[in-house]
Design a protein around this motif. Structure first.
Motif, PDB file in Angstrom:
ATOM      1  N   GLY A   3      29.672  -2.735  54.176  1.00  9.86           N
ATOM      2  CA  GLY A   3      30.637  -3.079  55.203  1.00  9.86           C
ATOM      3  C   GLY A   3      30.418  -4.432  55.845  1.00  9.86           C
ATOM      4  O   GLY A   3      31.276  -4.900  56.594  1.00  9.86           O
ATOM      5  N   PHE A   4      29.289  -5.087  55.572  1.00  8.11           N
ATOM      6  CA  PHE A   4      29.015  -6.409  56.110  1.00  8.11           C
ATOM      7  C   PHE A   4      29.572  -7.473  55.169  1.00  8.11           C
ATOM      8  O   PHE A   4      29.609  -7.286  53.955  1.00  8.11           O
ATOM      9  N   TYR A   5      29.975  -8.600  55.733  1.00  8.53           N
ATOM     10  CA  TYR A   5      30.463  -9.714  54.919  1.00  8.53           C
ATOM     11  C   TYR A   5      29.304 -10.367  54.168  1.00  8.53           C
ATOM     12  O   TYR A   5      28.225 -10.572  54.724  1.00  8.53           O
ATOM     13  N   ARG A   6      29.576 -10.706  52.924  1.00  7.06           N
ATOM     14  CA  ARG A   6      28.609 -11.485  52.150  1.00  7.06           C
ATOM     15  C   ARG A   6      28.561 -12.934  52.618  1.00  7.06           C
ATOM     16  O   ARG A   6      27.550 -13.598  52.444  1.00  7.06           O
ATOM     17  N   ASN A   7      29.650 -13.412  53.178  1.00  5.53           N
ATOM     18  CA  ASN A   7      29.683 -14.749  53.761  1.00  5.53           C
ATOM     19  C   ASN A   7      29.071 -14.653  55.155  1.00  5.53           C
ATOM     20  O   ASN A   7      29.708 -14.175  56.095  1.00  5.53           O
ATOM     21  N   ILE A   8      27.821 -15.099  55.299  1.00  3.01           N
ATOM     22  CA  ILE A   8      27.086 -14.855  56.539  1.00  3.01           C
ATOM     23  C   ILE A   8      27.527 -15.779  57.671  1.00  3.01           C
ATOM     24  O   ILE A   8      27.011 -15.670  58.791  1.00  3.01           O
ATOM     25  N   LEU A   9      28.469 -16.694  57.432  1.00  2.00           N
ATOM     26  CA  LEU A   9      29.015 -17.503  58.513  1.00  2.00           C
ATOM     27  C   LEU A   9      29.911 -16.672  59.434  1.00  2.00           C
ATOM     28  O   LEU A   9      30.225 -17.096  60.545  1.00  2.00           O
ATOM     29  N   TYR A  10      30.316 -15.490  58.975  1.00  2.00           N
ATOM     30  CA  TYR A  10      31.188 -14.625  59.763  1.00  2.00           C
ATOM     31  C   TYR A  10      30.364 -13.598  60.532  1.00  2.00           C
ATOM     32  O   TYR A  10      29.459 -12.977  59.983  1.00  2.00           O
ATOM     33  N   HIS A  11      30.705 -13.403  61.819  1.00  2.00           N
ATOM     34  CA  HIS A  11      30.032 -12.427  62.666  1.00  2.00           C
ATOM     35  C   HIS A  11      30.684 -11.055  62.512  1.00  2.00           C
ATOM     36  O   HIS A  11      31.826 -10.938  62.060  1.00  2.00           O
ATOM     37  N   LEU A  12      29.954 -10.040  62.951  1.00  2.07           N
ATOM     38  CA  LEU A  12      30.531  -8.702  62.966  1.00  2.07           C
ATOM     39  C   LEU A  12      31.720  -8.640  63.921  1.00  2.07           C
ATOM     40  O   LEU A  12      32.755  -8.061  63.611  1.00  2.07           O
ATOM     41  N   ASP A  13      31.553  -9.221  65.106  1.00  2.00           N
ATOM     42  CA  ASP A  13      32.629  -9.248  66.094  1.00  2.00           C
ATOM     43  C   ASP A  13      32.356 -10.385  67.063  1.00  2.00           C
ATOM     44  O   ASP A  13      31.370 -11.115  66.941  1.00  2.00           O
ATOM     45  N   GLU A  14      33.235 -10.526  68.054  1.00  2.00           N
ATOM     46  CA  GLU A  14      33.114 -11.629  69.005  1.00  2.00           C
ATOM     47  C   GLU A  14      31.939 -11.448  69.965  1.00  2.00           C
ATOM     48  O   GLU A  14      31.538 -12.392  70.636  1.00  2.00           O
ATOM     49  N   ARG A  15      31.409 -10.245  70.036  1.00  2.00           N
ATOM     50  CA  ARG A  15      30.271 -10.002  70.921  1.00  2.00           C
ATOM     51  C   ARG A  15      28.943 -10.332  70.250  1.00  2.00           C
ATOM     52  O   ARG A  15      27.905 -10.375  70.912  1.00  2.00           O
ATOM     53  N   THR A  16      28.978 -10.519  68.941  1.00  2.00           N
ATOM     54  CA  THR A  16      27.760 -10.806  68.193  1.00  2.00           C
ATOM     55  C   THR A  16      27.694 -12.288  67.906  1.00  2.00           C
ATOM     56  O   THR A  16      28.560 -12.820  67.200  1.00  2.00           O
ATOM     57  N   GLY A  17      26.673 -12.959  68.435  1.00  2.00           N
ATOM     58  CA  GLY A  17      26.560 -14.399  68.269  1.00  2.00           C
ATOM     59  C   GLY A  17      25.516 -14.825  67.275  1.00  2.00           C
ATOM     60  O   GLY A  17      25.224 -16.013  67.160  1.00  2.00           O
ATOM     61  N   GLN A  18      24.937 -13.877  66.543  1.00  2.00           N
ATOM     62  CA  GLN A  18      23.890 -14.204  65.575  1.00  2.00           C
ATOM     63  C   GLN A  18      24.350 -13.824  64.168  1.00  2.00           C
ATOM     64  O   GLN A  18      25.368 -13.171  63.992  1.00  2.00           O
ATOM     65  N   PHE A  19      23.547 -14.233  63.190  1.00  2.00           N
ATOM     66  CA  PHE A  19      23.816 -13.819  61.815  1.00  2.00           C
ATOM     67  C   PHE A  19      23.779 -12.294  61.752  1.00  2.00           C
ATOM     68  O   PHE A  19      22.794 -11.661  62.173  1.00  2.00           O
TER      69      PHE A  19
END
Length: 782
Positions: free
Chosen positions: A714-730
């Motif tokens: 369920g996680f993106y392989r493109n790690i430039l994308y966050h899970l959501d706007e509340r998550t500011g880290q990889f």
């Protein structure tokens, strides 16, 4: 942006190839340089015949001219505009009278030669001023703005409403081709080129002949997923949507077990519960949201659960929404045809024999059924505060869960059409929406998506018919099989992967542009965020009333998935959302509601909102599409990627000192790349087609360095994308830190850190290699 445009390349249509010749442009530079030098010489008033005769009037042969010392003009129209704006530039020179009258003939000859030279210089300078900066012609920005306004004027609410209603009449069809044919016919009639079907035979997990059931062991009461009794009379009163309340690709069968409330299924929730109870072969009562569903199911499966009752807590939704009896569908497919993972479902492909993608029996249920399971019929609001649904710890509930599904091979159809590019037809900007697939949930939200992309095509094609062409090809796609895990887009992507990896420049996602009516929420790759902000600000006529652009790179639902995660393609999505929905947990949009369709016309009965939103979406999406399709240099920002990486490493994070050092080097190389290479300057070598092509190839592949092979489900392989706007880290680092908290070993964390480090290093090497290639090309030409 950190560069300037190739002003000489912004030529008005109709100019001849002769006027566009680089040799003539170089001649103009040399002539201007020579003239400036001569005008600055103190002895020019003693102009001699010898010097006049030695002037090269055709083309300067000077090879050691240092063009770097020539500063570009401040005028947005280019360097040569300065000569036109400064009308007294040549008049600064006044020649004094000759001091000797010994020979009237020589005197007259000098005057004649000087007049001829000045006359020729004047003709050449005036010629190039007229060629490069015609004062009567509108600027490129003005022309583009006029083009956008003409497109917007053609968007009419009545056309969208008619298209929408024509489409929804077909959604009950058992034949997917009927909807696809309607779209193809409409696109073809609008003038779109080479509109065609692309079909794939894929494995679909469909509802059974009867709905799934949940039976309470204590009372023997049987319920359907919507909370209604299982009696035949109640079933007849319910719609066929009951069949579509299921989890596609779930295991099927019957399980009788205790229900254990795991809340959102976070790692902390499971750690706490496993200390208290034995969870083996139990049924988890799971709330949707906060993390990807596939990730939470993988944790439950690893913990030993046997089944899952999935629901949405009403407290997570706006107060205006009452989902008590709403039922929904969720796909458990990460993407593509499950029987051909990683390769296209073309004739002759080997098919793996698997009908389910998890060992868990997963069943979506309504909040009203959850209330009955936990024996909580009383009101859940007190003093305007919502009380979340929760099963008391000291109570035991045993239920019998029956899940019924069938697996069949079905045809999924994509509709694809083109506007062929003029100068770079092998570079593609893909614009994607989706359409209804037979046998899936009976929603009509797809019709809004299809109507809007059709409105965009209807607005664009008259310009094409009148002779306008983008430099790069625009591909319009309506995907099938989206509800089952983006199957149509995945299969098409896998089928044409070799071509797409090299040629796709960007993906513009029109998956679901209307999810609410309060705020525009753009999502874009880091390299495109600056472009989106610029376009939004440009279209803000009264800045005091313009809200700040809230743009982010977060995981989104829909068919952009394959292009972001397998091809590393920069992407943009514009969607209107309900701001109250954004305040709730993320990933609630994974639920596909069967009743969502009815709210489209209820929310906007006269389609005025559709007209406004479509115009805004077309205005932003259209300008982004056109600029990416037409700019000589792709409007991607390399430095923003490096800044995004550094921002992801901010805060109190353990074991990141090596990552911070590598991120600093990446920023240095990105700054150097952007300042030295992303500015087509006055040097003609900067405007050489091969040089521009090399630069664009680097820009379009920048994000590929951040694709990692293995990520949590369920996680993106493109790690430039966050899970959501509340998550500011990889995201993979956040998950690894949570995973390693109770463990003595940090192997998982070290593996995640290594993936991020290798991605940053790969991007750093990529930019440096690009700089070296450009330097070699210039050295070779010199």
């Amino acid at each position: 942006m950190a560069y300037q445009k190739v002003n000489a390349d912004q030529r008005a249509p109709g100019h001849s190839q002769y006027l566009d010749n680089d040799d003539l442009q170089a001649t103009a530079l040399d002539l201007e340089w020579d003239m400036e030098k001569e005008l600055e010489e103190p002895g020019f008033d003693q102009f001699q015949l010898d010097s006049a005769e030695n002037q090269n009037l055709g083309h300067s042969e000077t090879t050691d001219l240092n063009l770097d010392s020539i500063q570009p003009a401040t005028s947005p129209k280019g360097r040569f505009q300065r000569l036109q704006e400064e009308s007294d530039y040549i008049s600064h020179y006044t020649r004094s009278a000759p001091k000797s009258n010994r020979c009237n003939f020589c005197h007259l000859l000098k005057i004649l030669c000087t007049a001829i030279i000045v006359f020729i210089f004047g003709i050449l300078i005036g010629y190039y001023i007229h060629t490069n900066c015609p004062s009567d012609s509108p600027s490129s920005g003005t022309v583009d703005h006029q083009l956008y306004q003409e497109i917007l004027k053609t968007i009419q609410a009545e056309d969208i409403k008619k298209s929408f209603r024509n489409l929804v009449q077909l959604y009950k069809s058992e034949d997917d081709m009927e909807v696809s044919k309607k779209i193809k016919t409409q696109w073809t009639s609008l003038g779109l080129e080479d509109v065609q079907f692309v079909n794939y035979s894929v494995l679909l997990n469909l509802p059974g002949l009867s709905p799934s059931t949940v039976t309470l062991s204590s009372s023997g009461e049987c319920f359907h997923p919507d909370g209604q009794p299982c009696s035949e009379e109640a079933r007849k009163e319910s719609s066929q949507d009951l069949l579509y309340s299921y989890a596609a690709y779930s295991a099927k069968g019957t399980l009788k077990a205790e229900v254990i409330d795991v809340s959102y299924g976070m790692a902390d929730d499971l750690k706490r519960i496993r200390k208290m109870k034995n969870v083996t072969n139990r049924i988890a009562l799971l709330k949707l949201g906060k993390l990807p569903l596939l990730y939470k199911l993988s944790l439950l499966e690893k913990a030993g659960f046997g089944g899952v009752l999935l629901y949405i807590d009403p407290c997570d939704l706006p107060k205006t929404v009452n989902p008590s009896h709403d039922i929904f569908m969720v796909p458990l497919n990460p993407g593509g045809d499950p029987s051909t993972p990683g390769y296209p479902s073309v004739d002759g492909s080997f098919r793996q024999s698997q009908s389910n993608l998890t060992s868990l029996l997963v069943q979506p249920i309504s909040a009203s059924l959850v209330a009955k399971l936990i024996s909580s019929p009383k009101a859940r609001t007190k003093n305007d505060v919502c009380s979340p649904l929760q099963l008391p710890n000291n109570e035991i509930r045993v239920v019998s869960l029956q899940v019924q599904t069938v697996t069949k091979l079905k045809t999924v159809t994509n509709v694809v059409g083109y506007v062929m590019g003029l100068t770079s037809p092998d570079r593609y900007i893909i614009v994607g929406s989706h359409h209804h697939t037979a046998h899936s949930y009976n929603g009509q939200e797809w019709a809004s998506s299809t109507a809007i992309i059709t409105a965009f095509i209807r607005a664009l094609m008259p310009k094409v018919k009148r002779g306008w062409r983008p430099d790069r090809t625009i591909v319009f796609c309506s995907w099938g099989g989206t509800a089952f895990g983006n199957i149509g887009s995945y299969e098409w992507g896998e089928d044409f992967k070799t071509v797409l990896q090299k040629n796709v420049v960007a993906y513009i996602n029109l998956h679901s542009p209307i999810r609410g009516n309060s705020t525009l929420r753009p999502v874009a790759s880091p390299s495109l965020q600056q472009l989106v902000v610029e376009k939004n600000n440009f279209n803000c006529t009264r800045r005091t009333q313009c809200p700040e652009t809230n743009i982010s790179s977060i995981q989104i639902q829909g068919d952009a998935d394959y292009f972001i995660n397998h091809l590393g393609v920069p992407s943009v999505q514009f969607a209107y959302e309900d701001i109250k929905t954004l305040e709730g947990p993320s990933f609630l949009s994974e639920a596909l509601f069967s009743t969502q369709s009815t709210t489209v016309e209820e929310m906007d009965p006269f389609f005025k909102l559709h007209e406004t939103i479509t115009k805004k979406t077309v205005q932003l999406s259209g300008e982004v599409i056109l600029q990416i399709a037409n700019e000589p240099v792709l409007p991607f920002n390399a430095l923003d990627i490096a800044l995004e990486v550094q921002n992801n490493l901010k805060g109190d994070q353990p074991n990141t000192h090596q990552l911070l050092a590598m991120a600093s080097r990446l920023r240095e190389s990105a700054e150097l790349f952007q300042s030295d290479e992303m500015r087509p300057a006055n040097d003609p070598k900067e405007r050489a087609p091969i040089r521009i092509r090399m630069l664009n190839d680097i820009l379009q592949d920048m994000e590929k360095s951040f694709l990692v092979q293995q990520v949590p489900p369920g996680f993106y392989r493109n790690i430039l994308y966050h899970l959501d706007e509340r998550t500011g880290q990889f995201s993979i680092l956040v998950e690894a830190w949570e995973h390693c908290k109770p463990l003595a070993t940090d192997e998982t964390l070290q593996e995640a850190l290594s993936k991020v480090l290798n991605s940053i290093n790969s991007a750093h090497v990529y930019f440096k290699a690009g700089l070296d290639v450009f330097k070699s090309v210039l050295d070779g030409k010199n």
